[in-house]
Design an enzyme around this catalytic site. Structure first.
Site, short mmCIF file in Angstrom:
data_model
loop_
_atom_site.label_atom_id
_atom_site.label_comp_id
_atom_site.label_asym_id
_atom_site.label_seq_id
_atom_site.Cartn_x
_atom_site.Cartn_y
_atom_site.Cartn_z
N GLU A 1 -8.43 -11.51 9.85
CA GLU A 1 -9.07 -10.23 9.56
C GLU A 1 -9.76 -10.32 8.21
OE1 GLU A 1 -6.29 -6.98 9.28
OE2 GLU A 1 -7.88 -5.48 9.39
N ARG B 1 -13.71 -5.80 15.21
CA ARG B 1 -12.69 -4.85 15.64
C ARG B 1 -13.36 -3.50 15.81
NH1 ARG B 1 -7.71 -2.20 12.24
NH2 ARG B 1 -9.35 -0.73 11.71
N ARG C 1 0.71 -11.35 13.11
CA ARG C 1 -0.11 -10.65 12.11
C ARG C 1 0.55 -10.58 10.73
NH1 ARG C 1 -4.66 -8.73 11.80
NH2 ARG C 1 -4.17 -6.57 11.28
N ASN D 1 0.81 -1.22 0.00
CA ASN D 1 0.00 0.00 0.00
C ASN D 1 0.85 1.28 0.00
OD1 ASN D 1 -2.43 1.35 0.04
ND2 ASN D 1 -2.84 1.04 2.22
N TYR E 1 -7.16 7.81 12.47
CA TYR E 1 -6.88 6.81 11.45
C TYR E 1 -7.76 5.58 11.69
CZ TYR E 1 -4.60 3.39 8.53
OH TYR E 1 -4.37 2.43 7.58
N HIS F 1 -2.73 0.91 16.36
CA HIS F 1 -1.94 1.46 15.25
C HIS F 1 -0.60 2.02 15.70
CE1 HIS F 1 -4.94 0.74 12.24
NE2 HIS F 1 -5.85 1.37 12.94
N ASP G 1 -7.35 -1.99 17.53
CA ASP G 1 -6.06 -1.72 16.90
C ASP G 1 -5.57 -0.35 17.36
OD1 ASP G 1 -3.90 -1.43 15.22
OD2 ASP G 1 -4.97 -2.01 13.38
N TRP H 1 3.84 5.83 13.37
CA TRP H 1 2.82 4.96 12.83
C TRP H 1 2.70 3.84 13.79
CZ3 TRP H 1 -1.26 4.16 10.74
CH2 TRP H 1 -1.63 4.85 9.59
N HIS I 1 -14.62 -5.10 10.66
CA HIS I 1 -14.28 -3.77 11.16
C HIS I 1 -15.53 -2.98 11.49
CE1 HIS I 1 -10.02 -3.10 9.30
NE2 HIS I 1 -10.17 -4.33 9.74
N ASP J 1 -6.25 -3.51 1.33
CA ASP J 1 -5.08 -3.30 0.47
C ASP J 1 -4.29 -4.60 0.24
OD1 ASP J 1 -4.81 -2.31 3.34
OD2 ASP J 1 -2.69 -2.51 2.88
N GLU K 1 1.73 -6.67 11.45
CA GLU K 1 1.27 -6.47 10.07
C GLU K 1 2.32 -5.75 9.23
OE1 GLU K 1 -2.42 -4.33 10.74
OE2 GLU K 1 -1.50 -2.49 10.07
N GLU L 1 -4.21 -4.87 19.31
CA GLU L 1 -3.25 -4.98 18.20
C GLU L 1 -2.33 -3.77 18.13
OE1 GLU L 1 -5.31 -5.23 14.45
OE2 GLU L 1 -3.56 -4.51 13.37
C1 CS2 Z 1 -5.02 -1.85 9.80
C2 CS2 Z 1 -4.92 -1.49 8.34
O1 CS2 Z 1 -6.19 -3.75 9.12
C3 CS2 Z 1 -5.49 -3.26 9.99
O2 CS2 Z 1 -5.20 -3.82 11.03
O3 CS2 Z 1 -3.91 -1.59 10.56
O4 CS2 Z 1 -5.86 -0.49 8.09
C4 CS2 Z 1 -3.54 -1.00 7.89
O5 CS2 Z 1 -3.21 0.20 8.51
C5 CS2 Z 1 -3.50 -0.86 6.39
O6 CS2 Z 1 -3.83 -2.08 5.80
C6 CS2 Z 1 -2.14 -0.37 5.92
O7 CS2 Z 1 -2.06 -0.42 4.54
MG MG Z 2 -3.63 -3.05 12.10
#
Ligand code: CS2
Ligand code: MG
Length: 402
Positions: free
Chosen positions: A339, A147, A283, A37, A159, A212, A210, A402, A122, A316, A262, A236
């Site tokens: 997920e 989530r 993840r 992404n 976000y 993040h 999450d 991030w 989500h 993505d 992730e 997460e």
């Molecule tokens: C997120 C995503 O799915 C998740 O857990 O953290 O939105 C992630 O930030 C994006 O896939 C990044 O490209």
């Molecule tokens: Mg995530």
């Protein structure tokens, strides 16, 4: 059997996807997801200029040796861009292997440990009421795990929550937008959100969250501790994972299960986390973590320490990755949860898929290999369009994690 050519297909049905298609002298081809992404073209270039020429003439059945050729054989190891390319190559070769043997991918990975896999949805609300509403909608669709993310009072845009009414998509057109963040507002609000969600929906539904990567270890410890009464399935990315030792502090203070990875791309991102049992779920997805060949080893390593899978699965990551991931999760013993953020409808114009969602679970049919196909003519109708993830600053302007 030999690889004769390979093609990298970049298209944008609502969002950008990179797909690698590897052709052989026996007419069989395989597909791999190569989407990273906001960095799509970097992977396209690495594949086209360096990997594809080196693939020509190789026997596609030698998945282990080819994986090591592109990992061990390369001086500049690891990194998201190159590991995404390695993942795509590996996925496409396993697809070919399944097609040669006329059997679905899960049969090559140990057969079925289960018929279907538990997935989580989500729910992203602008505020508490909207969040509760969205959780209710996901439960109505049949999800048993959700989530929960919410806009935070006093923070303009959070976000993971849409700006308007459109479906949430984790990238926006053009160069990165700037989000502004305030950890203390976030930490004061989130436990209250989970208290209200539990009050509304009871204890049966699995809840996830999450963070993040936006807390320091001690802030994450506080969050994990304060969320304990609401029995999350997992918390997460409580901290950024670059400092694996940071997770020790959270563990000392809380029994909230932890998921991370992730953004990881090799087993070496996980060694301390796994051997010290600092996490509960891995993840790192097939598409960014070295494909099936590498994830088989990472998952087996994790299983020794009672750690399960909970792979990244946002929009993505393409349908090719999702299908391969379902096969993988059906086969391994230490599957935890997956997920599942459904792709927009137009994605089906390009990808013909073989999985289905029913009552909280995903299952896949017995098409040989991964089972997803791509319509190249359709793909050409949706040209690449640059989109990026936002950057994050503290409310005083300081660049933040991030
Ligand atoms: C997120 C995503 O799915 C998740 O857990 O953290 O939105 C992630 O930030 C994006 O896939 C990044 O490209
Ligand atoms: Mg995530």
């Amino acid at each position: 059997m030999r690889i004769t050519s390979a093609k990298v297909i970049l298209s944008c049905p609502g969002r950008n996807f990179v797909t690698l298609k590897i052709f052989t002298d026996e007419g069989i081809y395989g597909l791999g997801d190569a989407t990273l992404n906001g960095m799509e073209k970097a992977v396209v270039t690495y594949l086209e200029e360096y990997c594809v020429p080196a693939l020509i003439g190789k026997d596609p059945r030698n998945t282990e040796d080819i994986w090591h050729y592109f990992y061990r054989g390369v001086y500049w190891k690891r990194g998201s861009v190159s590991m995404t390319a390695v993942s795509a190559i590996d996925m496409a070769l396993w697809d070919i292997k399944g097609k040669i043997l006329n059997t679905p991918l899960y049969n090559l990975l140990g057969g079925k440990s289960r018929e279907k896999i538990l997935v989580y949805a989500h729910a992203n609300g602008k505020d508490l009421n909207d969040t509760i509403d969205k959780v209710g909608k996901e439960i109505e669709k049949g999800f048993r795990a959700v989530r929960v993310q919410s806009g935070i009072p006093g923070i303009d845009h959070t976000y993971g929550v849409t700006r308007g009414d459109e479906a949430y998509e984790p990238a926006e057109k053009g160069l990165p937008k700037t989000d502004y963040w305030d950890t203390s507002k976030y930490l004061n609000y989130i436990p209250f959100v989970f208290e209200k969600v539990r009050e509304s929906f009871g204890t049966d539904i699995h809840l996830l969250h999450d963070a993040h990567h936006r807390c320091t270890p001690i802030e994450a410890a506080r969050l994990a501790k304060e969320l304990e009464p609401f029995h999350l399935f997992w918390l997460e990315d409580a901290v950024t994972g670059e400092l694996q030792e940071g997770l020790r502090l959270i563990r000392k203070h809380s029994t909230t299960p932890l998921a991370i990875g992730e953004v990881f791309n090799s087993i070496y991102d996980y060694t301390t986390l796994i051997t010290e049992q600092l996490i509960d779920y891995i993840r790192m997805p097939l598409v960014h973590g070295g494909g099936i060949t590498h994830l088989k080893k990472v998952a087996a390593f994790a299983s020794v320490y009672h750690i399960n899978t909970g792979f990244h699965g946002a929009t993505d990551l393409s349908p090719v990755n999702l299908a391969a991931t379902i096969h993988f999760n059906i086969a391994i013993n230490n599957f935890g949860i997956q997920e599942y953020m459904p792709h927009q409808e137009i994605v089906n114009d390009i990808f013909k898929t073989n999985y289905k969602f029913d009552n909280g679970f995903l299952s896949i049919d017995d098409t040989p290999g991964i089972g997803v196909d791509i319509d190249e003519e359709q793909a050409a109708k949706y040209p690449y369009s640059m989109a990026c993830l936002p950057v994050n600053r503290k409310s005083d302007g300081t660049m933040f994690y991030w």
